[in-house]
Write an enzyme that holds these catalytic residues in place. Sequence first.
Site, PDB file in Angstrom:
ATOM      1  N   GLY A   1      -1.920  11.571  10.777  1.00 21.21           N
ATOM      2  CA  GLY A   1      -2.384  11.297  10.088  1.00 21.21           C
ATOM      3  C   GLY A   1      -3.383   9.353   9.806  1.00 21.21           C
ATOM      4  O   GLY A   1      -4.394   9.123  10.261  1.00 21.21           O
TER       5      GLY A   1
ATOM      6  N   MET B   1      -1.030   5.463  10.405  1.00 21.27           N
ATOM      7  CA  MET B   1       0.527   5.004  10.751  1.00 21.27           C
ATOM      8  C   MET B   1      -0.319   2.771   9.892  1.00 21.27           C
ATOM      9  O   MET B   1      -1.372   2.445  10.335  1.00 21.27           O
ATOM     10  CB  MET B   1       0.335   4.671  12.249  1.00 21.27           C
ATOM     11  N   GLU B   2       1.183   2.983   9.690  1.00 21.59           N
ATOM     12  CA  GLU B   2       1.029   1.235   8.515  1.00 21.59           C
ATOM     13  C   GLU B   2       1.230   0.038   9.075  1.00 21.59           C
ATOM     14  O   GLU B   2       1.731  -1.049   8.941  1.00 21.59           O
ATOM     15  CB  GLU B   2       2.076   1.577   7.860  1.00 21.59           C
TER      16      GLU B   2
ATOM     17  N   HIS C   1      -2.501   5.873   0.289  1.00 24.27           N
ATOM     18  CA  HIS C   1      -1.343   5.381   1.106  1.00 24.27           C
ATOM     19  C   HIS C   1      -0.612   3.841   1.795  1.00 24.27           C
ATOM     20  O   HIS C   1       0.569   3.599   1.751  1.00 24.27           O
ATOM     21  CB  HIS C   1      -0.583   6.850   1.519  1.00 24.27           C
ATOM     22  N   GLU C   2      -1.495   3.923   3.473  1.00 31.62           N
ATOM     23  CA  GLU C   2      -1.135   3.051   4.004  1.00 31.62           C
ATOM     24  C   GLU C   2      -1.076   1.466   3.536  1.00 31.62           C
ATOM     25  O   GLU C   2      -0.625   1.209   3.720  1.00 31.62           O
ATOM     26  CB  GLU C   2      -2.165   3.317   5.148  1.00 31.62           C
TER      27      GLU C   2
END
Length: 941
Positions: A351, A353-354, A385-386
Amino acid sequence: LGFRGSAPKAWTSFRPFQSHSGGAIGRRDIDGESRYRTGMISWVPSVVRMLGRGVGKPRSAARAIASALAVTLAMTQPVFVASAPQRAAEDALTHAHAEARESRVANVRYRLSFDFVDAARTDTFPGTAILDFEVRAPGSPLTLDFSGGSLIETWVNGASVKLPYNGYFIEIPEAMLRTGRNEIRVRFAQSYGRDGTGLHRFVDPEDGKTYLYTYLWPYYANRVFPCFDQPNLKATFDLSVRVPRTWTAVSMQPGHVAMADGAARTWNFGTTPKISTYVFSIHAGPYQVWEERAGDVPIRLFSRQSLAPYVAVQEWFDVTRRGLTYFGEYFDLPYPFAKYDQLIVPDFAIGAMENVGAVTFSERFVQRKPSDRFERESRAGVILHEMAHMWFGNLVTKSWWNGLWLNESFATLMAHFALVAATEFTDAWHEFYVDNKQRAYVRDAYVTTHPIEVPVRSTADFFSVFDAITYQKGSSVLKQLAHFVGEENFRNGVARYLAQHAYGNTELDDFVDALSQASGRDLEPWARVWLYEPGFNVLHTRFECDGSGITRLVVEQRGHQRETPLRPHRVDVALYIRGRGGRLTLAETFDVSLDGNATVVDAARSQACPALVFPNHADWTFARVALDDAAVAVVRDRLDDVEDPLSRSMFVQSLFDMTRKGDFALEEYATLASAAAEGEDNLRVLAQLTRSIENVVHTLERLTPDSAEALQRVRTSVMKLSWDRAQEETDPDKVRLWFDLYVVAAHGEANLSRLRGLLRGNVSIPALAMSQDLRWKIVLALSAKGDPDAARRIADEKQRDGSDLGQKMALAADAAQPDPDVKRRWIDELLDDGSRLGLARQRFVMESLFPANQTELQRAALRRILAALPELSRTRDPYFLSSFVSKLLLPMGHDESVAAMSETLENSGTLDSTTLRFLREAHQADEECLALRRSLNTVQR
């Protein structure tokens, strides 16, 4: 020092001079993994902490003792470094080797340069990596991770040498290393990725433009450049990138064009703070760029040019600004990096990526139509979220992949805190229950379930922890922890943890300690039963009444499995009574701390005798609720009386859960849910109901021919209801739910003709705009249902839509056709190791290859699919394997299929951990489907 003999069960054995992996110094912690340290000082606190655990001492006292012992021993003991067994030639890094390497290497700095000028014409790119690092003691050869590349020239400490390279790692002989500073220089060539990992290259089919981006989690940085690819060897990075003149280059720090030479430009990026390799990034291409600011933080958004018209730019920036403000205040720490970029990229494996300061997102968060509420909420949740990872994961990083769950669970929890506090999605905890928790309960009931905190032997095993327990169960448990200690204590503990460990690496103990200190409670017993044991508890209530009201109310709990421990829970217990006209009414709630197998709720004594007691009101804890027959009858008859939408959802879910075990007839549930949906006004509850009906239709399709009559009745009633409601409803979001249900249920010539009419334009739904994405949804459904003109229809739609998504949907629609030759052709393609299709397109095919109404075609291909698993295990990446097994082995519920998977499992010695895990789950799901098939003819409610 040495220990010998027995110890209490709660203790762990410890041998300081001989680890289980052959290292000089090691310890076994309670997760069973060997942990290596650099000398006597480092293992003494561990010994004393374990002794403190064994005798029940607070860890603060244990650490005080440890500090004193460490000082004493430091004056008399030599320093040792860990060694590890000879490293196997494989595309993986074991925990043992990572820990051994971390004990020897420190203060790492990378200086990297890459040339992407020929990215559109060649399949490889050149680069140079200069690694500067300290070696505490040479001890043995040292390895540099570098998978699939080629070496052009190598230097060690200034001398040109030819280093051994096996295609997976470079070996630096012991004689070439020296104690103190060392420099390794490598000129290399590497291939662009085609499966979304490493440095992925994508050519846009609409305009021919080429785009690059990196995806390096968990062990793919070494697919780009030689490195120590493990999270606990944090390093600084200096980066230079040469790209075509019309391209933009993006990385972790702000960049600038340092040089231009004709058709190329060289971008330089400033030195990063210390970060882990898996959050390093390089992205380059002719991206569309939007720029804003969030206070002092520069923010940018990127997408492919052909996708740019559909990007909700201002909405994206609004969520970003709100999130950066919220998290800075929550953590008592402003955003810790120089800028915040977000890139929407094609063919993405997950979904989002940080990457530090340069987050990547899947293009599925862009819709080619106005986004509905759920799509906007999902997008906002992933953005947040990220963003939370910038603090929790990037600033403070786990030491190894057993800590993955804490990173992901915490980010999921924080995203929901932020959604509720800082966005329009103030009911996000309702979504958390309907989506997150249900996925976690299902995953935790599999035979492959595992504790939240689990050992990870190797990076090849990351799918053993990358699942709904990592994300959804973990975040559910952290939600309970925040409620258990109080939300302000939780926030203070998190802020303490981040401040203490900024730019460092941590273990789970560090997080638990910070929360213990903030809350004034020893949380180690809590952590032991919640984080180190699998499974969930099931709550049930008993009550007794007399003329004056309740005389006794007890909440009982049991483990989902016999070995599941009973856990402490802080919950709200709700009493529902029959009000005026028999209406079910919430009368009272009690804040109750559950402990052990039975807890008496004294505060409920003398309350009016209830019609129903629900022991997890407001969904504070991670535990299923078992309703007795009387409670089921009340819910079934009076569901629409329940005013709170979350409570309605919880009651609906309790009934739906019963259908999975055959305790509530599928057809009866569909009838009840349809009636409830027809009168439901809350969008989220409506979505839950319509999607659960879709699930019932799919389940009955899989169970044919045994379910044929029930399936026909359900389809008939659902088709009429969903079409009528879609025509009458004026809210576009609700219309979309009814339309989606109709597409799933549509059967028979008259209804399929309606779908064709929607494509032609001579049939319409007033409040539904027919976008290209919806057109593909209809085409895919028609193909799966056996439309005789499917091939022509797919070709026509592909002509209308030449985008990347259009090409992928065309493949999916083709694979969905109920034709044995089509299935055979696509399985051939998936098994071809030389396929040029790429993982992103393969996933679209796998997702649609065996719809629920094509179980017989799946059965016919089963033996071939199972026979291919050993070779696929040997040659394919875990991302391919996870999709292949989970999508091509959907439940069929036949003796033959269950037996075939059992046989494969009995001879599974050559299967890798990813394939084995998903095969075990597929086998269990098939057994449960078979049991459900057998229950169809039994007497049910």
